[in-house]
Design an enzyme around this catalytic site. Structure first.
Site, PDB file in Angstrom:
ATOM      1  N   TYR A   1      -9.916   6.202 -11.498  1.00 40.65           N
ATOM      2  CA  TYR A   1      -9.370   6.526 -10.510  1.00 40.65           C
ATOM      3  C   TYR A   1      -9.643   8.115 -10.593  1.00 40.65           C
ATOM      4  O   TYR A   1      -9.351   8.821  -9.079  1.00 40.65           O
ATOM      5  CB  TYR A   1      -8.126   5.941  -9.379  1.00 40.65           C
TER       6      TYR A   1
ATOM      7  N   PRO B   1       4.141  -5.400  -0.691  1.00 35.65           N
ATOM      8  CA  PRO B   1       3.850  -4.121  -2.209  1.00 35.65           C
ATOM      9  C   PRO B   1       4.512  -4.172  -3.534  1.00 35.65           C
ATOM     10  O   PRO B   1       4.740  -5.053  -3.637  1.00 35.65           O
ATOM     11  CB  PRO B   1       5.571  -3.875  -1.466  1.00 35.65           C
TER      12      PRO B   1
ATOM     13  N   CYS C   1     -14.706   5.434 -27.093  1.00 37.74           N
ATOM     14  CA  CYS C   1     -15.913   6.117 -28.021  1.00 37.74           C
ATOM     15  C   CYS C   1     -16.806   6.719 -26.468  1.00 37.74           C
ATOM     16  O   CYS C   1     -17.753   6.219 -26.740  1.00 37.74           O
ATOM     17  CB  CYS C   1     -17.238   5.464 -29.374  1.00 37.74           C
ATOM     18  N   GLU C   2     -16.060   7.124 -26.495  1.00 34.45           N
ATOM     19  CA  GLU C   2     -16.623   7.675 -24.962  1.00 34.45           C
ATOM     20  C   GLU C   2     -15.683   7.962 -24.391  1.00 34.45           C
ATOM     21  O   GLU C   2     -14.924   8.829 -24.291  1.00 34.45           O
ATOM     22  CB  GLU C   2     -17.217   6.676 -23.392  1.00 34.45           C
TER      23      GLU C   2
ATOM     24  N   ARG D   1      -6.824   4.045 -15.736  1.00 37.64           N
ATOM     25  CA  ARG D   1      -6.907   4.478 -13.792  1.00 37.64           C
ATOM     26  C   ARG D   1      -6.998   6.319 -14.293  1.00 37.64           C
ATOM     27  O   ARG D   1      -7.817   6.494 -12.885  1.00 37.64           O
ATOM     28  CB  ARG D   1      -5.054   4.418 -13.551  1.00 37.64           C
TER      29      ARG D   1
ATOM     30  N   ARG E   1       2.714  -1.413  -5.760  1.00 31.50           N
ATOM     31  CA  ARG E   1       2.848  -0.118  -6.993  1.00 31.50           C
ATOM     32  C   ARG E   1       3.980   0.490  -6.971  1.00 31.50           C
ATOM     33  O   ARG E   1       4.906   0.853  -7.144  1.00 31.50           O
ATOM     34  CB  ARG E   1       1.309   1.359  -5.967  1.00 31.50           C
TER      35      ARG E   1
ATOM     36  N   TYR F   1      -0.273  -1.230 -12.076  1.00 31.77           N
ATOM     37  CA  TYR F   1      -1.848  -1.058 -12.491  1.00 31.77           C
ATOM     38  C   TYR F   1      -2.246  -0.906 -13.685  1.00 31.77           C
ATOM     39  O   TYR F   1      -3.290   0.102 -14.541  1.00 31.77           O
ATOM     40  CB  TYR F   1      -3.053  -0.578 -11.382  1.00 31.77           C
TER      41      TYR F   1
ATOM     42  N   GLY G   1       0.966  -1.090   0.129  1.00 28.87           N
ATOM     43  CA  GLY G   1       0.052   0.254  -0.009  1.00 28.87           C
ATOM     44  C   GLY G   1       0.331   1.228  -0.141  1.00 28.87           C
ATOM     45  O   GLY G   1       0.592   2.555  -0.386  1.00 28.87           O
TER      46      GLY G   1
HETATM   47  N1  LLP Z   1      -1.412  -6.725  -0.521  1.00 28.07           N
HETATM   48  C1  LLP Z   1      -2.884  -6.976  -1.247  1.00 28.07           C
HETATM   49  C2  LLP Z   1      -4.082  -8.091   0.453  1.00 28.07           C
HETATM   50  C3  LLP Z   1      -3.761  -5.951  -1.733  1.00 28.07           C
HETATM   51  O1  LLP Z   1      -5.291  -6.182  -2.062  1.00 28.07           O
HETATM   52  C4  LLP Z   1      -2.809  -4.908  -2.513  1.00 28.07           C
HETATM   53  C5  LLP Z   1      -4.011  -4.392  -3.469  1.00 28.07           C
HETATM   54  C6  LLP Z   1      -1.528  -5.137  -2.400  1.00 28.07           C
HETATM   55  C7  LLP Z   1      -1.063  -6.078  -1.560  1.00 28.07           C
HETATM   56  C8  LLP Z   1      -0.622  -4.644  -3.101  1.00 28.07           C
HETATM   57  O2  LLP Z   1      -0.976  -2.851  -2.299  1.00 28.07           O
HETATM   58  P1  LLP Z   1       0.520  -1.632  -3.297  1.00 28.07           P
HETATM   59  O3  LLP Z   1       1.584  -2.530  -2.351  1.00 28.07           O
HETATM   60  O4  LLP Z   1       0.359  -1.542  -4.682  1.00 28.07           O
HETATM   61  O5  LLP Z   1      -0.500  -0.414  -2.921  1.00 28.07           O
HETATM   62  N2  LLP Z   1      -5.879  -1.039  -9.252  1.00 28.07           N
HETATM   63  C9  LLP Z   1      -5.636   0.172  -7.610  1.00 28.07           C
HETATM   64  C10 LLP Z   1      -5.143  -0.129  -7.058  1.00 28.07           C
HETATM   65  C11 LLP Z   1      -5.708  -1.461  -6.710  1.00 28.07           C
HETATM   66  C12 LLP Z   1      -5.057  -2.230  -5.002  1.00 28.07           C
HETATM   67  C13 LLP Z   1      -5.379  -3.325  -4.683  1.00 28.07           C
HETATM   68  N3  LLP Z   1      -4.662  -4.099  -3.609  1.00 28.07           N
HETATM   69  C14 LLP Z   1      -4.801   1.439  -8.601  1.00 28.07           C
HETATM   70  O6  LLP Z   1      -4.574   1.249 -10.202  1.00 28.07           O
HETATM   71  O7  LLP Z   1      -4.172   2.696  -7.899  1.00 28.07           O
END
Ligand code: LLP
Length: 421
Positions: free
Chosen positions: A318, A276, A346-347, A314, A278, A375, A239
């Site tokens: 979002y 991690p 087309c949107e 994205r 992202r 993502y 996260g």
């Molecule tokens: N662990 C679990 C259980 C998760 O659900 C997630 C992300 C992560 C780790 C990794 O989180 P990160 O470090 O990548 O923040 N599609 C969205 C993001 C969805 C995240 C879902 N879960 C976007 O493009 O912002």
């Protein structure tokens, strides 16, 4: 820091000019930097030095096997959320004992796949799931190592669609019910409780929500140990956010995050896992696209690109900001002008940015979307019968296509016409 930089007036990925890749593979395409992936993984690994730990890359962020192999070879584990991700990680050469299985809706089939192939642990998210896992493991004559994901009811202060740690979210079991759920787990055959799991959300840009959540996990660890459970592993989720708008964002660094983990949980002597996604992949990838037309509207100029919302969703999904920069470095001091930057789908939602200040661009010019490594490709679709765009991996002066663009025949021939037609 990443490895997409201007050199001799041209944007490079490490030592390769992006224009050269564009000429060979066509646009749009995703391009990843090995050096940036490596650097980001190591930042986390080093941030946890001194504690027994494993960095389990959340492969949902970018799951091409070349990326998984790059990280796996450095020693990374993987966080998977489906049977498909599990098999993909294994195909990339990651051993089962470095794979953790997360997700609220694991099916029997997925459990069997992971138990048969070998798994580090399941992060269980509900009592019904726990009952099923117990039955599946027992039938297979296996013991399933588990943590239970607790929902700490903490506000991660992020976009509502990616916050997961509040009680109204579907994830984990309420931390207030942990005692009874752990007691149930201990009573079921086929399960071996080894720890606790928590993940509060994504694109988190301050440390305070983590502190609140991890303090609750520390308390819970002591309480469960007092009840006789063996809590030897803490999976702390992922996260940590990245700077999407480089000019004015500075989220906490992995070192600061690591220090917080030591501070809140270090005294427990547990093995630490983090997930991690992202931060590892986000700024290690860009999407390169070409200007098809510059169109004058009533009161604005539209840059119409060959990349669209189906390639990078994205912004539409979002309201996410991605820095967009020209591949040919603009001359110093050139006057910028505002553009609405859009794709051909087309949107109206197919809009990447409104009134974005850019150096003047013309048909045929290339632009790069920064921070598109996480993502991006994984969330792309064939909407409008547009082919999934290629992925390219750069390593110093070399590059390789790691997923080719499908041909229209390949796409169209996947449909089958039923016999009555
Ligand atoms: N662990 C679990 C259980 C998760 O659900 C997630 C992300 C992560 C780790 C990794 O989180 P990160 O470090 O990548 O923040 N599609 C969205 C993001 C969805 C995240 C879902 N879960 C976007 O493009 O912002």
């Amino acid at each position: 820091m990443d490895h997409f930089i201007y050199r001799d007036g041209q944007l490079h990925a490490e030592d390769v000019p992006l224009a050269e890749i564009a000429a060979e593979v066509g646009t749009p395409f995703y391009c990843y930097s090995t050096a940036t992936l490596t650097r980001h993984y190591r930042l986390f690994d080093e941030a946890l030095a001194g504690m027994d730990h494993l960095v389990c890359y959340a492969m949902k962020a970018a799951s091409n096997q070349a990326i998984l192999r790059t990280l796996g070879d450095l020693g990374a584990g993987m966080d998977v959320v489906s049977g498909g991700e599990y098999l993909r990680a294994r195909a990339a050469g990651v051993p089962g004992d470095r794979i953790v299985f997360s997700g609220v809706g694991k099916t029997r089939d997925e459990m069997q796949t992971a138990l048969a192939g070998g798994i580090r642990q399941f992060n269980v998210e509900s009592e019904p799931e726990m009952q099923v896992l117990s039955a599946v493991a027992k039938d297979m004559g296996k013991m399933a190592p588990i943590t239970i994901r607790v929902n700490p009811d903490v506000d991660a202060k992020t976009h509502a669609k990616i916050a997961t740690g509040k009680s109204e979210n579907k994830f984990g079991i309420p931390i207030s019910r942990a005692r009874e759920v752990y007691a149930l787990a201990a009573s079921l055959p086929g399960l071996k409780v080894i720890g606790i799991d928590v993940h509060i959300g994504s694109q988190i840009t301050e440390l305070e929500p983590y502190r609140l959540a991890y303090e609750k996990v520390a308390e819970l660890t002591e309480m469960l140990r007092a009840e006789g459970h063996e809590i030897k592993r803490l999976d702390l989720g992922g996260g940590l956010g990245i700077p999407y708008e480089r000019s004015n964002e500075a989220p906490p660094l992995p070192t600061e995050y690591g220090a917080l983990i030591k501070d809140t949980l270090g005294h427990l002597g547990c093995e630490i896992e983090i997930e991690p996604g992202r931060l590892v992949a986000g700024n290690a990838g860009i999407m390169v696209s070409k200007v098809i037309y510059v169109k004058s509207g009533e009161d604005r100029e539209f840059l119409i690109l060959d990349g669209a919302m189906n390639d990078l969703i994205r912004p539409a999904m979002y309201d996410a900001h991605h820095d967009i920069i020209p591949v040919a470095e603009p001359a110093a001091g050139v006057e910028q002008q505002p553009y609405d930057i859009v794709g051909p789908v087309c949107e109206s939602g197919d809009t990447f940015a409104k009134q974005r200040m850019m150096a003047p661009l013309a048909t045929g010019d290339l632009v790069a979307f920064r921070s598109a490594g996480a993502y991006g490709a994984v969330m792309s679709s064939e909407y409008n019968t547009r082919p999934l765009i290629p992925e390219v991996l750069v390593h110093e002066h070399q590059f390789a296509v790691i997923r080719p663009r499908p041909t229209f025949d390949e796409m169209i021939n996947r449909d089958t016409i039923p016999p009555w037609l």
